[in-house]
Each structure stands twice: as structure tokens, then as C-alpha cells.
Design a protein around this motif. Structure first.
Motif, mmCIF file in Angstrom:
data_model
loop_
_atom_site.group_PDB
_atom_site.id
_atom_site.type_symbol
_atom_site.label_atom_id
_atom_site.label_comp_id
_atom_site.label_asym_id
_atom_site.label_seq_id
_atom_site.Cartn_x
_atom_site.Cartn_y
_atom_site.Cartn_z
ATOM 1 N N TYR A 189 0.856 -1.187 0.000
ATOM 2 C CA TYR A 189 0.000 0.000 0.000
ATOM 3 C C TYR A 189 0.888 1.232 0.000
ATOM 4 N N PRO A 202 -4.416 -0.942 5.543
ATOM 5 C CA PRO A 202 -5.842 -0.893 5.192
ATOM 6 C C PRO A 202 -6.666 -0.764 6.472
ATOM 7 N N GLY A 235 -6.957 -7.155 0.224
ATOM 8 C CA GLY A 235 -5.497 -7.142 0.315
ATOM 9 C C GLY A 235 -4.918 -8.520 0.578
#
Length: 127
Positions: free
Chosen positions: A52, A57, A66
Motif C-alpha cells: 500500500y 488498510p 489485500g
């Protein structure tokens, strides 16, 4: 007519069994979450990053997407989520244990604690 000593001994044994189950739940939850976090850390070093650009997240859908994409930060967040879920599961088991013991006051108190935990988690999820 049931003997009071037998009833007390039976109740004590049942309480002991519930305590053992709660202990196992806590151990399994902590060990499982630690293993998942370690897998995420290993993935981080293998992949060379978290996957990321803007940090970890924060939404369940993002975490599961993910994980499906093999992103290490998502796996680490799953481990943290499992760690947070462990005491909540302990509270649920405690409600059942108090119900089995016919301890209505503690059923009510523990249910209120569960509601507060769920409310706090939902509020944290919203922000």
C-alpha cells in the motif's frame, strides 16, 4: 433428593471447565494472531513492502481484498483484528457460563459489557 454437597461439587467442576475453555480461547486467539502477524511480517520482507502507498488498510473489505492480493499489511491487520476479537469471544463465553450457573446479575452485566465492546468497535470502524 439431591445432595447439596454433590450439587456444589458439580457446580465447581462446571465452573472449572468453563475457566479452562476461556483460558484455551485466550491462548488460541493470541497464538493465532501472533502467527498471522508473523506471516505478514515475513511477507513484508519477501515482497519488499506492504503493498500500500498510504499505510495500512482500515476497512474489512480492504483487508480481505489485500489478503487475496497477497499484501503483507493486510495480513498484519488481520492478525491485529484477531487479537482484538479474542477478548470479545471471551466475553461471549462468559455470558454463556453465567447463564449456565443461573447467575442472572452477571449475565446482565456481561451482556452490557459485550454491547459496549461492540458499540466501541463499530464507532472505531466508522472513524
Amino acid at each position: 433428593m439431591p445432595d447439596k454437597k454433590t450439587d456444589a461439587k458439580s457446580m465447581h467442576e462446571e465452573t472449572r471447565q468453563v475457566e479452562l475453555v476461556i483460558g484455551k480461547i485466550l491462548r488460541i486467539g493470541v497464538i493465532t494472531s501472533a502467527i498471522v502477524v508473523m506471516i505478514g511480517i515475513i511477507m513484508y520482507f519477501i515482497n519488499g513492502g506492504g503493498g500500500y502507498t498510504d499505510g495500512f488498510p482500515k476497512r474489512f473489505a480492504d483487508i480481505f481484498a489485500g489478503i487475496a492480493a497477497g499484501k503483507s499489511y493486510a495480513v498484519i491487520m488481520l492478525g491485529i483484528f484477531l487479537l482484538i476479537l479474542t477478548p470479545v469471544l471471551r466475553v461471549v463465553v462468559s455470558i454463556y457460563a453465567f447463564y449456565k450457573e443461573h447467575d442472572n446479575l452477571y449475565v446482565i452485566i456481561t451482556t452490557v459489557v459485550l454491547i459496549i465492546l461492540i458499540f466501541a468497535m463499530l464507532m472505531g470502524y466508522r472513524s
